[in-house]
Structures are given as C-alpha cells and as structure tokens.
Design a protein around this motif. Structure first.
Motif, mmCIF file in Angstrom:
data_model
loop_
_atom_site.group_PDB
_atom_site.id
_atom_site.type_symbol
_atom_site.label_atom_id
_atom_site.label_comp_id
_atom_site.label_asym_id
_atom_site.label_seq_id
_atom_site.Cartn_x
_atom_site.Cartn_y
_atom_site.Cartn_z
ATOM 1 N N LEU A 109 1.173 -0.084 2.975
ATOM 2 C CA LEU A 109 0.650 -1.287 2.321
ATOM 3 C C LEU A 109 0.184 -0.967 0.903
ATOM 4 O O LEU A 109 0.461 -1.719 -0.043
ATOM 5 N N ALA A 110 -0.515 0.149 0.740
ATOM 6 C CA ALA A 110 -0.996 0.539 -0.584
ATOM 7 C C ALA A 110 0.171 0.757 -1.540
ATOM 8 O O ALA A 110 0.125 0.338 -2.713
ATOM 9 N N VAL A 111 1.218 1.399 -1.064
ATOM 10 C CA VAL A 111 2.401 1.623 -1.898
ATOM 11 C C VAL A 111 3.042 0.290 -2.282
ATOM 12 O O VAL A 111 3.427 0.076 -3.445
ATOM 13 N N GLU A 112 3.162 -0.607 -1.315
ATOM 14 C CA GLU A 112 3.756 -1.921 -1.586
ATOM 15 C C GLU A 112 2.978 -2.662 -2.659
ATOM 16 O O GLU A 112 3.565 -3.245 -3.588
ATOM 17 N N LEU A 113 1.656 -2.634 -2.568
ATOM 18 C CA LEU A 113 0.823 -3.325 -3.548
ATOM 19 C C LEU A 113 0.897 -2.646 -4.911
ATOM 20 O O LEU A 113 0.970 -3.301 -5.947
ATOM 21 N N ALA A 114 0.878 -1.326 -4.910
ATOM 22 C CA ALA A 114 0.967 -0.593 -6.182
ATOM 23 C C ALA A 114 2.285 -0.877 -6.880
ATOM 24 O O ALA A 114 2.330 -1.045 -8.111
ATOM 25 N N GLU A 115 3.356 -0.952 -6.117
ATOM 26 C CA GLU A 115 4.668 -1.229 -6.713
ATOM 27 C C GLU A 115 4.753 -2.650 -7.264
ATOM 28 O O GLU A 115 5.502 -2.912 -8.204
ATOM 29 N N LEU A 116 3.966 -3.557 -6.698
ATOM 30 C CA LEU A 116 3.900 -4.912 -7.241
ATOM 31 C C LEU A 116 3.175 -4.949 -8.583
ATOM 32 O O LEU A 116 3.385 -5.851 -9.390
ATOM 33 N N GLY A 117 2.288 -3.961 -8.788
ATOM 34 C CA GLY A 117 1.493 -3.932 -10.010
ATOM 35 C C GLY A 117 0.017 -4.169 -9.794
ATOM 36 O O GLY A 117 -0.744 -4.355 -10.758
ATOM 37 N N VAL A 118 -0.432 -4.151 -8.533
ATOM 38 C CA VAL A 118 -1.850 -4.314 -8.220
ATOM 39 C C VAL A 118 -2.618 -3.081 -8.694
ATOM 40 O O VAL A 118 -2.178 -1.944 -8.510
ATOM 41 N N ALA A 119 -3.775 -3.301 -9.306
ATOM 42 C CA ALA A 119 -4.547 -2.204 -9.893
ATOM 43 C C ALA A 119 -5.525 -1.569 -8.916
ATOM 44 O O ALA A 119 -5.922 -0.410 -9.099
ATOM 45 N N GLY A 120 -5.956 -2.317 -7.893
ATOM 46 C CA GLY A 120 -6.957 -1.775 -6.975
ATOM 47 C C GLY A 120 -6.910 -2.463 -5.629
ATOM 48 O O GLY A 120 -6.301 -3.527 -5.471
ATOM 49 N N VAL A 121 -7.578 -1.836 -4.657
ATOM 50 C CA VAL A 121 -7.731 -2.428 -3.328
ATOM 51 C C VAL A 121 -9.146 -2.177 -2.825
ATOM 52 O O VAL A 121 -9.792 -1.214 -3.213
ATOM 53 N N ASN A 122 -9.592 -3.067 -1.967
ATOM 54 C CA ASN A 122 -10.840 -2.924 -1.228
ATOM 55 C C ASN A 122 -10.473 -2.584 0.204
ATOM 56 O O ASN A 122 -9.674 -3.297 0.823
ATOM 57 N N LEU A 123 -11.057 -1.538 0.766
ATOM 58 C CA LEU A 123 -10.770 -1.142 2.146
ATOM 59 C C LEU A 123 -12.091 -0.963 2.868
ATOM 60 O O LEU A 123 -12.899 -0.105 2.508
#
Length: 255
Positions: A93-107
């Motif tokens: 999931l983190a890779v998918e979001l990073a590849e979209l261009g997302v800068a950060g995540v909350n976990l």
C-alpha cells in the motif's frame, strides 16, 4: 513533494494540517493557502458509508489519493492501521501511494478498543519505510485516544519503538495537558503531531515543542453540521449562513 513535506515539519511554526475528505474539500483548502493537505479517515469512510478504523476503506482511500495528488501542494494520507496486519500488504500500500505521488501517510496502532502489539506495529512501520523510504511516515499511537496505557511513559515506549523502526514523525491524538505534551516532545527525536486543541493556539504548542497540528475529523464534522443547518434554514425560512461559496467558485476547483 516529499522533500518539501519533510521540510514543513522543521519550520519556525508548527505545520497546521487541515484534513480533507474529498477532492473539493482538499482543493478548497489548498486554494486557501494551506501548505499541505491531509485526509481524515473518518471523513473518507463516512462519506462512503463505511465505519471508520474498521480496515474497510482501502480502495476509497487509494482512489481519493490518486485525485488529491493533482493539487499543487504535498498530500498525506490517513491509512488507518494499514488495512492489513500483514507487513507485506501494508508495504504494498505504501509503495502504491508513493508511486501516485503521495508525500506522507499516517499509520495508527489503535485496533478497535485496544492497542496493537508494539512489536507487530514496529514490523509494519519498518516495512513501510523499507519499501517506500521517501514517504513521511507519521506513526500514530492511540494511548491517549483510546484511554489505554494513557500515560507519558507508555506513550514514549511506543513512540521510541516506532522511531527506531524508521518513523519520521509521531502523532499522539488525545494528548492535551501541557506538561504531557512537553514531556513527549522533549523525549521524542522526531516531529511530534497533536490534534488541534482549542485551549492551546499554535504559538503555545510551538513553545511546547509541537511540530505539526492536525484538524482530524473536525472540518468534516463542521461541514456536515453546516449542511444540515443550511437545509433546516431553507425548510424553516431561517437565514442562510454567511460565506457559502458560489457555484462557479466550486466548479472551478476541479480545474
């Protein structure tokens, strides 16, 4: 965007992060000049008829992220507890979001009414940072939010574990007493995030060592209240609230 987002946590004033629930709310906040936009898991879930923190809104979260990266500012996404207990799946999931261009995540480490085993949560954090090293991982601990192990020592134990596993920031929602905030920020070597506290403004939170302040679900709940209040005013012949944007203004947000 990821480098710029990291830098926002080291400015003279805490990063005020408004949390959006759809493209229009995020675009409006970006147009208002906010330096970065987050998402609210409650808003995203509730807007799609899904309960929050139940691990059911993965598809909706990713779909929204894909739209929000069109904005001219960094975007960070609340991924609840990762939508899985399997580190490999959370890493995917983190890779998918990073590849979209997302800068950060909350976990988060909250699981319904209890906290995740800290070793298991460390494994999730470590895998996210291994697979998506550039993403700003804000490790949320729900000690105070759930009222479980709601003490500074227990919170610091979890925070340090997550930092050692690679977390770039630590989020402690529900942390509200000045002495507790100061103790946590002094002991955690990465930026500390708290929820907006009406009694403590950004300047005071800065003095206490806070580097990021989130609105959480506040804006979503306020929007629901305003929508219902406006409908009631129309029904009952009351006065409409001030500040309602016009049709053309809202339509332009998608451009």
């Amino acid at each position: 965007m990821t480098t710029a987002f990291h830098a926002l946590h080291h400015a003279d004033r805490p990063l005020l992060l408004p949390n959006a629930w759809d493209f229009a709310s995020a675009a409006a906040l970006s147009a208002a000049g906010f330096a970065a936009i987050g998402t609210t898991s409650l808003g995203v879930a509730a807007a799609n008829g899904i309960p929050d923190a139940a691990g059911l809104a993965r598809d909706e979260t990713v779909a929204l992220a894909g739209r929000l990266v069109r904005l001219p500012c960094p975007v960070t996404v609340d991924i609840e507890a990762g939508f899985s207990t399997d580190p490999a799946e959370v890493g995917d999931l983190a890779v998918e979001l990073a590849e979209l261009g997302v800068a950060g995540v909350n976990l988060e480490d909250g699981r319904d009414d209890h906290l995740a085993d800290p070793a298991a949560q460390e494994a999730l954090v470590r895998e996210v940072k291994r697979r998506a090293p550039g993403i700003f991982l804000n490790a949320r601990t729900d000690t105070y939010w759930l009222g479980v192990e709601a003490s500074v020592p227990a919170t610091l134990d979890r925070a340090r574990r997550y930092v050692d596993a690679g977390a770039d920031g630590v989020f402690v929602p529900g942390l509200a007493r000045e002495e507790d905030i100061a103790a946590v920020t002094a002991a955690v070597p990465v930026p500390v995030n708290v929820l907006h506290l009406p009694a403590l403004g950004l300047d005071r939170l800065a003095e206490l060592g806070v580097r990021r302040v989130s609105t959480g679900s506040l804006l979503f709940r306020a929007a629901l209240g305003a929508a219902v209040g406006t409908a009631v005013a129309v029904r009952d012949g009351g006065q409409l609230p001030a500040g309602i944007p016009g049709y053309v203004e809202v339509d332009a947000l998608s451009g």
